[in-house]
Design a protein around this motif. Structure first.
Motif, mmCIF file in Angstrom:
data_model
loop_
_atom_site.group_PDB
_atom_site.id
_atom_site.type_symbol
_atom_site.label_atom_id
_atom_site.label_comp_id
_atom_site.label_asym_id
_atom_site.label_seq_id
_atom_site.Cartn_x
_atom_site.Cartn_y
_atom_site.Cartn_z
ATOM 1 N N HIS A 1 17.272 -23.222 9.188
ATOM 2 C CA HIS A 1 18.681 -23.563 9.372
ATOM 3 C C HIS A 1 19.597 -22.556 8.681
ATOM 4 C CE1 HIS A 1 17.382 -27.422 10.971
ATOM 5 N NE2 HIS A 1 16.535 -27.480 9.967
ATOM 6 N N ALA A 2 20.794 -22.377 9.260
ATOM 7 C CA ALA A 2 21.799 -21.489 8.677
ATOM 8 C C ALA A 2 22.926 -22.261 8.007
ATOM 9 C CB ALA A 2 22.381 -20.571 9.762
ATOM 10 N N MET B 1 34.915 -20.234 2.355
ATOM 11 C CA MET B 1 35.872 -19.614 1.454
ATOM 12 C C MET B 1 35.258 -18.992 0.199
ATOM 13 S SD MET B 1 38.243 -20.202 3.486
ATOM 14 C CE MET B 1 39.418 -19.227 2.574
ATOM 15 N N ILE B 2 34.038 -19.350 -0.157
ATOM 16 C CA ILE B 2 33.388 -18.773 -1.333
ATOM 17 C C ILE B 2 32.249 -17.892 -0.833
ATOM 18 C CG2 ILE B 2 32.208 -19.254 -3.517
ATOM 19 C CD1 ILE B 2 33.593 -21.971 -3.564
ATOM 20 N N PRO B 3 32.402 -16.577 -0.879
ATOM 21 C CA PRO B 3 31.486 -15.673 -0.164
ATOM 22 C C PRO B 3 30.031 -15.715 -0.618
ATOM 23 C CG PRO B 3 33.519 -14.531 -0.789
ATOM 24 C CD PRO B 3 33.531 -15.850 -1.502
ATOM 25 N N ASP B 4 29.772 -15.957 -1.900
ATOM 26 C CA ASP B 4 28.420 -15.819 -2.439
ATOM 27 C C ASP B 4 27.909 -17.174 -2.914
ATOM 28 O OD1 ASP B 4 26.057 -15.065 -3.647
ATOM 29 O OD2 ASP B 4 26.956 -13.541 -4.946
ATOM 30 N N ARG C 1 24.070 -28.826 -0.675
ATOM 31 C CA ARG C 1 23.674 -28.912 0.737
ATOM 32 C C ARG C 1 23.839 -27.582 1.457
ATOM 33 N NH1 ARG C 1 26.806 -34.524 2.389
ATOM 34 N NH2 ARG C 1 25.340 -35.987 1.413
ATOM 35 N N VAL C 2 24.790 -26.785 0.991
ATOM 36 C CA VAL C 2 25.017 -25.486 1.633
ATOM 37 C C VAL C 2 24.659 -24.340 0.690
ATOM 38 C CG1 VAL C 2 26.671 -26.224 3.372
ATOM 39 C CG2 VAL C 2 27.480 -25.732 1.068
ATOM 40 N N TYR D 1 28.299 -17.767 4.644
ATOM 41 C CA TYR D 1 27.152 -18.299 3.902
ATOM 42 C C TYR D 1 25.928 -18.531 4.779
ATOM 43 C CZ TYR D 1 27.791 -23.138 5.618
ATOM 44 O OH TYR D 1 27.877 -24.272 6.402
ATOM 45 N N PHE D 2 26.074 -18.477 6.097
ATOM 46 C CA PHE D 2 24.963 -18.776 6.996
ATOM 47 C C PHE D 2 23.715 -17.925 6.715
ATOM 48 C CE2 PHE D 2 26.506 -21.210 11.010
ATOM 49 C CZ PHE D 2 27.092 -22.170 10.207
ATOM 50 N N PRO D 3 23.817 -16.581 6.663
ATOM 51 C CA PRO D 3 22.605 -15.797 6.408
ATOM 52 C C PRO D 3 21.963 -16.116 5.062
ATOM 53 C CG PRO D 3 24.370 -14.392 7.251
ATOM 54 C CD PRO D 3 24.990 -15.722 6.927
#
Length: 471
Positions: A56-57, A309-312, A335-336, A234-236
């Motif tokens: 999952h991404a 909104m939070i890149p890392d 969760r993410v 954040y998906f990758p």
């Protein structure tokens, strides 16, 4: 057949629970696994398998914690290469859960390992298909995510594979099968998913654009790729966590549930690179907040907007919440993949104020107040809704800077003249407002009830794309 959908609205995510004769299986679980374990306990069942439809991404799956806590066997479809102990099934392989059978159907396209699971009841009747992100209600999975992890897997290649999977593996199945997808409307894993979360395959063949019987592969690829927006950043990172593994949620919670006095909280903010994240409602944040904190309210699509909104995902986070909301915030962050909460402000904003520390405010106005101002002046209005929302209808003369693009379009926000922010309801615009405030903007106000309120006013609105841009 005893199959239950466990739906989590804030992520538009569906996990599934299957039970027969004291054996259970969980499909695509979320990070916090307690509810699944408790569900099986009520049935006096042992969790035998954790089936994953793909890596999952949009969320970090709970398969590793489920295996650690229950001993369940993790199962992926063909070609998967997990960095931990798991079964990589063969196409057509069958697994038994009590008197039920789960048949593996390899359906690459969304990702290479994407797999659909065919559920067969105790009488041998095919009941339904757990489709993951291969087939949604009204849509199919976007084929552009895997290339962010493996560059030569282009979206055109994956779209072509998805066409073949749908035509050769899914559509020949019985029309009365129930489709159990991984997501519903609101997920970024597709572009036009229905609010419905189940349907029959036969009905989807009639109404789902991607299942048209007369569609050529070239037409499918073109229609599928048209209108796709960039996936959240954040998906990758979530994909890699699901492939390689991650810390136990218990460890994440222990690290994050650390109460801090206002003095300790301020010191941590000054001595680390931690982001101060305020999860209270927009109105309360506007009234008073810790300087340099940003607002993403729990009462909304919290995890998805954190991811946007939070890149890392490795960003350290200091939390400001309502009392007793810390656990929920840390859980939803995890969760993410945001596992690095390092503490929270004990007692929240009330404790901060009682300690005598400074706080900041953000000016808001209602749509009715904006209407009065609009009659006598031409205020600069910046609309932070999605481009599709803006194109549908917007205030004449407004500028569109979608919230998820704000970090790359800060130059669109002037510092030498006042402007007004709005979104649909006031949720997203306060996220934007907090980011601008943190970065030094003070010359703006926010519409508290957003475009939903503006629609009820006499402010002129347009239904065509406004070409206005800031110079």
């Amino acid at each position: 057949m005893k199959v239950e959908q466990i739906y989590t609205g804030c992520l538009a995510h569906a996990a599934y629970y299957l039970e027969s004769k004291g054996e259970a299986a969980i499909f695509d679980p979320l990070r916090e696994v307690g509810p699944y374990i408790e569900r099986a306990r009520k049935d006096k069942a042992e969790v035998k398998y954790v089936f994953e439809t793909h890596f999952h991404a949009d969320f970090v799956s709970g398969h590793l914690d489920l295996k650690a806590k229950t001993g369940a066997e993790i199962v992926f479809g063909p070609t998967a290469k997990p960095g931990y102990e798991a079964t990589v099934a063969k196409d057509g392989e069958v697994f038994k859960v009590g008197d039920y059978k789960v048949k593996v159907i390899h359906t690459p396209g969304h990702t290479m390992e994407s797999t659909t699971y065919l559920l067969i009841d105790e009488k041998g009747k095919e009941h339904g298909i757990i489709t993951g992100d291969t087939l949604f209600i009204g849509d199919v999975g976007r084929p552009d995510l895997a290339q962010h992890v493996i560059s030569d897997l282009t979206e055109e290649k994956l779209a072509a594979l998805l066409f073949d999977s749908l035509r050769n593996k899914i559509m020949p199945l019985s029309d009365d099968l129930i489709i159990y997808p991984n997501h519903g409307a609101g997920s970024a894993c597709g572009k036009m998913m229905s609010k419905e979360t189940t349907d029959t395959l036969g009905h989807q063949k009639k109404v789902n654009y991607a299942l048209r019987a007369d569609m050529t592969k070239e037409e499918f690829i073109k229609e599928l790729l048209t209108g796709l927006t960039a996936p959240p950043g954040y998906f990758p990172q979530n994909v890699l966590m699901n492939i390689k593994g991650y810390e136990s949620l218990d460890t994440v919670m222990e690290r994050g549930e650390r109460p801090m006095t206002p003095e300790a909280f301020e010191a941590a903010a000054n001595e680390t690179d931690a982001l101060m994240l305020d999860t209270r409602d927009a109105e309360d944040f506007a009234r008073e907040h810790v300087p340099n904190s940003i607002n993403i309210a729990l009462d909304g699509s919290f995890a998805m907007w954190v991811g946007e909104m939070i890149p890392d995902v490795r960003q350290q986070i200091l939390l400001i919440t309502y009392p007793n909301k810390e656990e929920e915030a840390i859980t939803r962050l995890s969760r993410v993949g945001y596992d690095h909460t390092i503490g929270f402000l004990d007692g929240g904003m009330e404790a901060w104020k009682l300690s005598g520390k400074e706080f900041e405010t953000i000016s808001r106005l209602t749509s009715n107040e904006l209407e009065e101002e609009y009659k006598t002046s031409e205020p600069l209005i910046i609309d932070v809704r999605k481009k599709s929302e803006f194109d549908s209808e917007h205030v004449i003369g407004a500028i569109n800077v979608p919230l998820n693009e704000i970090n790359s379009q800060l130059a669109q926000f002037p510092k030498d003249k006042p402007f007004i922010l709005h979104c649909g309801s006031g949720y997203r615009s306060m996220i934007a407002a907090s980011i601008l405030k943190q970065r030094g903007w003070n010359n703006f106000r926010d519409v508290s009830d957003g475009f939903n309120g503006i629609l009820k006013t006499e402010i002129k609105k347009s239904e065509y794309i406004c070409p206005t841009t800031l110079l």
